[in-house]
Structure formats: C-alpha cells, structure tokens
Design a protein around this motif. Structure first.
Motif, PDB file in Angstrom:
ATOM      1  N   ALA A  38       4.100  13.189 -26.141  1.00 54.81           N
ATOM      2  CA  ALA A  38       4.745  13.737 -24.941  1.00 54.81           C
ATOM      3  C   ALA A  38       4.248  13.036 -23.680  1.00 54.81           C
ATOM      4  O   ALA A  38       5.026  12.732 -22.775  1.00 54.81           O
ATOM      5  CB  ALA A  38       4.471  15.240 -24.855  1.00 54.81           C
ATOM      6  N   ALA A  39       2.944  12.752 -23.630  1.00 57.48           N
ATOM      7  CA  ALA A  39       2.373  12.084 -22.463  1.00 57.48           C
ATOM      8  C   ALA A  39       2.885  10.659 -22.339  1.00 57.48           C
ATOM      9  O   ALA A  39       3.107  10.164 -21.224  1.00 57.48           O
ATOM     10  CB  ALA A  39       0.849  12.083 -22.550  1.00 57.48           C
ATOM     11  N   ALA A  40       3.070   9.986 -23.469  1.00 51.11           N
ATOM     12  CA  ALA A  40       3.584   8.622 -23.426  1.00 51.11           C
ATOM     13  C   ALA A  40       4.987   8.593 -22.832  1.00 51.11           C
ATOM     14  O   ALA A  40       5.298   7.771 -21.960  1.00 51.11           O
ATOM     15  CB  ALA A  40       3.597   8.017 -24.822  1.00 51.11           C
ATOM     16  N   VAL A  41       5.838   9.512 -23.284  1.00 59.39           N
ATOM     17  CA  VAL A  41       7.211   9.572 -22.762  1.00 59.39           C
ATOM     18  C   VAL A  41       7.203   9.957 -21.285  1.00 59.39           C
ATOM     19  O   VAL A  41       7.909   9.366 -20.466  1.00 59.39           O
ATOM     20  CB  VAL A  41       8.050  10.564 -23.585  1.00 59.39           C
ATOM     21  CG1 VAL A  41       9.442  10.733 -22.967  1.00 59.39           C
ATOM     22  CG2 VAL A  41       8.180  10.085 -25.025  1.00 59.39           C
ATOM     23  N   ALA A  42       6.369  10.950 -20.924  1.00 57.98           N
ATOM     24  CA  ALA A  42       6.303  11.385 -19.533  1.00 57.98           C
ATOM     25  C   ALA A  42       5.705  10.316 -18.625  1.00 57.98           C
ATOM     26  O   ALA A  42       6.066  10.222 -17.451  1.00 57.98           O
ATOM     27  CB  ALA A  42       5.482  12.668 -19.433  1.00 57.98           C
ATOM     28  N   TRP A 207      -4.961  12.606 -19.016  1.00 57.46           N
ATOM     29  CA  TRP A 207      -5.300  11.687 -17.931  1.00 57.46           C
ATOM     30  C   TRP A 207      -4.181  10.676 -17.681  1.00 57.46           C
ATOM     31  O   TRP A 207      -3.838  10.396 -16.520  1.00 57.46           O
ATOM     32  CB  TRP A 207      -6.597  10.941 -18.261  1.00 57.46           C
ATOM     33  CG  TRP A 207      -7.064  10.089 -17.126  1.00 57.46           C
ATOM     34  CD1 TRP A 207      -7.818  10.481 -16.052  1.00 57.46           C
ATOM     35  CD2 TRP A 207      -6.778   8.702 -16.920  1.00 57.46           C
ATOM     36  NE1 TRP A 207      -8.014   9.415 -15.191  1.00 57.46           N
ATOM     37  CE2 TRP A 207      -7.393   8.320 -15.706  1.00 57.46           C
ATOM     38  CE3 TRP A 207      -6.080   7.750 -17.655  1.00 57.46           C
ATOM     39  CZ2 TRP A 207      -7.314   7.023 -15.211  1.00 57.46           C
ATOM     40  CZ3 TRP A 207      -5.990   6.462 -17.168  1.00 57.46           C
ATOM     41  CH2 TRP A 207      -6.610   6.107 -15.954  1.00 57.46           C
ATOM     42  N   PHE A 208      -3.584  10.147 -18.723  1.00 58.91           N
ATOM     43  CA  PHE A 208      -2.569   9.110 -18.557  1.00 58.91           C
ATOM     44  C   PHE A 208      -1.320   9.653 -17.858  1.00 58.91           C
ATOM     45  O   PHE A 208      -0.864   9.091 -16.847  1.00 58.91           O
ATOM     46  CB  PHE A 208      -2.184   8.516 -19.917  1.00 58.91           C
ATOM     47  CG  PHE A 208      -1.048   7.542 -19.847  1.00 58.91           C
ATOM     48  CD1 PHE A 208      -1.237   6.284 -19.300  1.00 58.91           C
ATOM     49  CD2 PHE A 208       0.215   7.880 -20.315  1.00 58.91           C
ATOM     50  CE1 PHE A 208      -0.188   5.373 -19.213  1.00 58.91           C
ATOM     51  CE2 PHE A 208       1.271   6.980 -20.234  1.00 58.91           C
ATOM     52  CZ  PHE A 208       1.065   5.727 -19.687  1.00 58.91           C
ATOM     53  N   ALA A 209      -0.773  10.742 -18.389  1.00 59.28           N
ATOM     54  CA  ALA A 209       0.474  11.264 -17.813  1.00 59.28           C
ATOM     55  C   ALA A 209       0.235  12.107 -16.570  1.00 59.28           C
ATOM     56  O   ALA A 209       0.989  12.023 -15.602  1.00 59.28           O
ATOM     57  CB  ALA A 209       1.224  12.086 -18.861  1.00 59.28           C
ATOM     58  N   GLY A 210      -0.822  12.933 -16.599  1.00 63.53           N
ATOM     59  CA  GLY A 210      -1.032  13.874 -15.510  1.00 63.53           C
ATOM     60  C   GLY A 210      -1.845  13.339 -14.350  1.00 63.53           C
ATOM     61  O   GLY A 210      -1.911  13.973 -13.294  1.00 63.53           O
ATOM     62  N   TRP A 211      -2.451  12.167 -14.535  1.00 65.19           N
ATOM     63  CA  TRP A 211      -3.313  11.614 -13.490  1.00 65.19           C
ATOM     64  C   TRP A 211      -2.846  10.208 -13.107  1.00 65.19           C
ATOM     65  O   TRP A 211      -2.324   9.981 -12.017  1.00 65.19           O
ATOM     66  CB  TRP A 211      -4.753  11.587 -13.998  1.00 65.19           C
ATOM     67  CG  TRP A 211      -5.822  11.167 -13.038  1.00 65.19           C
ATOM     68  CD1 TRP A 211      -5.998   9.915 -12.502  1.00 65.19           C
ATOM     69  CD2 TRP A 211      -6.886  11.963 -12.505  1.00 65.19           C
ATOM     70  NE1 TRP A 211      -7.109   9.882 -11.689  1.00 65.19           N
ATOM     71  CE2 TRP A 211      -7.668  11.138 -11.668  1.00 65.19           C
ATOM     72  CE3 TRP A 211      -7.267  13.288 -12.669  1.00 65.19           C
ATOM     73  CZ2 TRP A 211      -8.806  11.603 -10.999  1.00 65.19           C
ATOM     74  CZ3 TRP A 211      -8.390  13.758 -12.003  1.00 65.19           C
ATOM     75  CH2 TRP A 211      -9.143  12.915 -11.174  1.00 65.19           C
ATOM     76  N   HIS A 212      -3.014   9.255 -14.017  1.00 67.89           N
ATOM     77  CA  HIS A 212      -2.730   7.860 -13.690  1.00 67.89           C
ATOM     78  C   HIS A 212      -1.252   7.642 -13.342  1.00 67.89           C
ATOM     79  O   HIS A 212      -0.938   7.016 -12.327  1.00 67.89           O
ATOM     80  CB  HIS A 212      -3.129   6.971 -14.864  1.00 67.89           C
ATOM     81  CG  HIS A 212      -2.746   5.544 -14.700  1.00 67.89           C
ATOM     82  ND1 HIS A 212      -3.355   4.706 -13.787  1.00 67.89           N
ATOM     83  CD2 HIS A 212      -1.782   4.787 -15.319  1.00 67.89           C
ATOM     84  CE1 HIS A 212      -2.801   3.504 -13.847  1.00 67.89           C
ATOM     85  NE2 HIS A 212      -1.836   3.529 -14.756  1.00 67.89           N
ATOM     86  N   ALA A 213      -0.354   8.139 -14.180  1.00 68.48           N
ATOM     87  CA  ALA A 213       1.074   7.860 -13.980  1.00 68.48           C
ATOM     88  C   ALA A 213       1.607   8.492 -12.701  1.00 68.48           C
ATOM     89  O   ALA A 213       2.317   7.848 -11.921  1.00 68.48           O
ATOM     90  CB  ALA A 213       1.875   8.348 -15.189  1.00 68.48           C
ATOM     91  N   VAL A 214       1.274   9.769 -12.465  1.00 68.84           N
ATOM     92  CA  VAL A 214       1.833  10.434 -11.277  1.00 68.84           C
ATOM     93  C   VAL A 214       1.231   9.853  -9.998  1.00 68.84           C
ATOM     94  O   VAL A 214       1.918   9.774  -8.960  1.00 68.84           O
ATOM     95  CB  VAL A 214       1.627  11.958 -11.330  1.00 68.84           C
ATOM     96  CG1 VAL A 214       2.389  12.558 -12.489  1.00 68.84           C
ATOM     97  CG2 VAL A 214       0.155  12.327 -11.411  1.00 68.84           C
ATOM     98  N   ARG A 215      -0.020   9.445 -10.042  1.00 75.03           N
ATOM     99  CA  ARG A 215      -0.621   8.852  -8.850  1.00 75.03           C
ATOM    100  C   ARG A 215      -0.003   7.488  -8.545  1.00 75.03           C
ATOM    101  O   ARG A 215       0.202   7.138  -7.381  1.00 75.03           O
ATOM    102  CB  ARG A 215      -2.141   8.745  -9.026  1.00 75.03           C
ATOM    103  CG  ARG A 215      -2.823  10.101  -9.027  1.00 75.03           C
ATOM    104  CD  ARG A 215      -4.337  10.010  -9.063  1.00 75.03           C
ATOM    105  NE  ARG A 215      -4.933  11.334  -8.900  1.00 75.03           N
ATOM    106  CZ  ARG A 215      -6.177  11.550  -8.511  1.00 75.03           C
ATOM    107  NH1 ARG A 215      -6.982  10.529  -8.248  1.00 75.03           N
ATOM    108  NH2 ARG A 215      -6.643  12.777  -8.385  1.00 75.03           N
ATOM    109  N   HIS A 216       0.300   6.733  -9.595  1.00 74.38           N
ATOM    110  CA  HIS A 216       0.957   5.443  -9.368  1.00 74.38           C
ATOM    111  C   HIS A 216       2.355   5.656  -8.775  1.00 74.38           C
ATOM    112  O   HIS A 216       2.744   4.961  -7.821  1.00 74.38           O
ATOM    113  CB  HIS A 216       1.054   4.667 -10.674  1.00 74.38           C
ATOM    114  CG  HIS A 216       1.764   3.356 -10.523  1.00 74.38           C
ATOM    115  ND1 HIS A 216       1.158   2.239  -9.999  1.00 74.38           N
ATOM    116  CD2 HIS A 216       3.044   2.987 -10.804  1.00 74.38           C
ATOM    117  CE1 HIS A 216       2.020   1.233  -9.972  1.00 74.38           C
ATOM    118  NE2 HIS A 216       3.174   1.666 -10.442  1.00 74.38           N
ATOM    119  N   LEU A 217       3.101   6.600  -9.328  1.00 69.32           N
ATOM    120  CA  LEU A 217       4.439   6.869  -8.789  1.00 69.32           C
ATOM    121  C   LEU A 217       4.374   7.319  -7.340  1.00 69.32           C
ATOM    122  O   LEU A 217       5.238   6.968  -6.530  1.00 69.32           O
ATOM    123  CB  LEU A 217       5.144   7.929  -9.643  1.00 69.32           C
ATOM    124  CG  LEU A 217       5.763   7.441 -10.950  1.00 69.32           C
ATOM    125  CD1 LEU A 217       6.294   8.619 -11.755  1.00 69.32           C
ATOM    126  CD2 LEU A 217       6.877   6.428 -10.694  1.00 69.32           C
TER     127      LEU A 217
END
Length: 296
Positions: A38-42, A207-217
């Motif tokens: 789910a995190a990978a897709v998100a 961490w990947f979906a809820g931290w790194h990805a949203v901060r990059h976006l």
C-alpha cells in the motif's frame, strides 16, 4: 496542505506506526507486507511527478520529451538488471544512493519549512531508516533480503555486519542530536525509534509513504506556486504511477515474493528519481523550478 501541516502529518504517521508496533507487535508484523504494498502505491506519485520535471525547460518537442521519459525508464530497468546480474554489489549501490537521496530530501524540506537544513539530522534520518532495521531485526530482514541477495544478507546480517550498521547509525544519531536543534532533533529521535522498534516492513512503509513521499510532493507544490498545484501534480503523475506499478509487477516475476519485489522496484526507481531531483529540483535550491519546469 501547508508545509507545517505536512510536517505534522508525516510526524503523526510515523509516530502512529511506532505506537501500533509497541502496543500490538504481532498485528503490526502480520500487516507488514500489505502495508508495504500500500505504501509503495501511495508513494509512487512523488516519483511519478518527475514526468513534469522531465518535460520542462528544454523539452520543446514531443520527440525530446519522449526521449527523456525513455531514458528515465531505461535507467530504472538497468538498475533492476544490475541487481539481477550482480545482486550483492547492485543492491549495495542502490541502498547507498537511496540514503543520499533521502538525506537530500530531508535537508530541502527542512529549509522549505524555515529551518537550517541540518546535514547531521538529514544524514542520520536517512541512515537510520536503511541501516537500523537490519541491525535490530536481522531475521525479519533476512526473510526479504536473502531472496534478493543471499551473499549480501549474510554479510550485513552477520555479527560484524550488524555491529557496523548499528554503530554507524547510532554514531550519526548521536552526532545529529548534538548538532541539530528543535524540531530536527525530535525527528531524528522519532525515526531512529521507529527503525529500532517497529517491524522493518512497517517502519519503511510508514516512513516512505507517510514521510518522504509527502514531504517531497510538498516541495513541488510550494515551488509550483499555483493554487491548484497539488491537483495538477497528482493528475500529471497518474499515468507514470501506473507505469511504476507495472514495473513493480514485472519485478515480482523475478523475485521471491511481493515484499522483495516492491523493495527492488522502489530501489530501481530511486536511481532515475534521485538523478532528476538532484539535477532539476536541487539546482539553485530549486528556485528555478516553477518558471522552468512545472509551469512549462
């Protein structure tokens, strides 16, 4: 969402994953593979937004834009081929590249939020999420890593390897706690605690979906500057996200299960993603992005 709101939300996601892991470790461990998928897709849209960056300044024709996208996909495929041909060295290279990319993201986001962009804190957070799970949970990591590279699994999960990883992460965390200030210091402690105490798949997924990805976006949204920037970015990332899902499915055919496939696919996509982010978003602190790429 504003940058402070994104920071609070990402901290909440990671903190929630940590609390779940402490209160219901069995449930968290069982849910790990599903959460990772789910995190990978998100999280894929944050990399899929690279399509906008690639089609920015200088991409004045359809042919040139297509060439850039083909080059991006080719680099990801070559990363997978590297791991399949040379599993140990290939994975090691991609993991080191991931740490560098994660650290760059931490520095940039902290500066976006008005902080100094602490390098010790950024490097500690990036290293913790990669190095602490093997040191703290060797058998759980072995179940995934050994299917990709038995040699690397033996090297990093044996006594000396675990000691080296743990010492490196602990040393960087100590350095960061001494040098960082305020919110950055608490984030170092939070991510280190997550990596130490949560099941590895849960820790990385949160961490990947809820931290790194949203901060990059959020970086891209701020640099875009339009009122509907978030919607514009996600709409543009939709088709490339489907391409990323296709890559993950293709990798699954050559790996030993969904978790290894997802991790290898994400590592492979990190190769072109890190190059694009460093070259386009990172240049001049990202100040040219709105005029040169996103608005283009």
């Amino acid at each position: 969402m504003s940058v402070p709101a994104v920071r609070t939300a990402s901290t909440g996601v990671v903190g929630g994953a940590l609390v779940l892991s402490l209160l219901a470790p069995g449930l968290a461990s069982d849910a790990g593979p599903a959460l990772l998928i789910a995190a990978a897709v998100a999280g894929l849209p944050h990399g899929a937004a690279d399509a906008l960056l690639l089609n920015g300044k200088g991409a004045t024709s359809i042919a040139r834009r297509a060439a850039r996208l083909i080059g991006y996909a080719t680099l990801a495929i070559l990363a997978v081929a590297l791991v399949l041909a040379f599993p140990g060295p290939g994975l090691a290279v991609l993991l080191v590249l991931s740490v560098a990319h994660f650290a760059e993201g931490e520095i940039a986001f902290d500066r976006l939020a008005g902080g100094p962009g602490s390098r010790p804190a950024a490097l500690s957070i990036a290293t913790s999420i990669v190095a602490l799970p093997p040191a703290a949970h060797p058998e759980q990591v072995r179940a995934v890593l050994a299917s990709l590279s038995p040699g690397l699994a033996s090297l990093v999960l044996g006594g000396p390897g675990r000691l080296l990883l743990g010492s490196l992460a602990a040393g960087l965390a100590g350095w960061a706690l001494l040098r960082a200030r305020g919110r950055a210091r608490s984030e170092v402690a939070l991510v280190a605690a997550l990596a130490l105490l949560a099941p590895p798949l849960v820790a990385f997924a949160a961490w990947f979906a809820g931290w790194h990805a949203v901060r990059h976006l959020s970086r891209l949204v701020v640099l875009d500057g339009r009122q509907d920037a978030a919607r514009h970015l996600l709409r543009a990332a939709a088709l490339p996200t489907l391409g990323g899902v296709a890559l993950l499915l293709a990798v699954a055919l050559f790996s030993g299960g969904p978790a290894p496939a997802v991790l290898l696919g994400l590592l492979a996509l990190t190769a072109p993603h890190a190059v694009v982010v460093a070259h386009v978003v990172g240049r001049s602190g990202g100040t040219q992005i709105a005029a040169d790429t996103l608005a283009g």
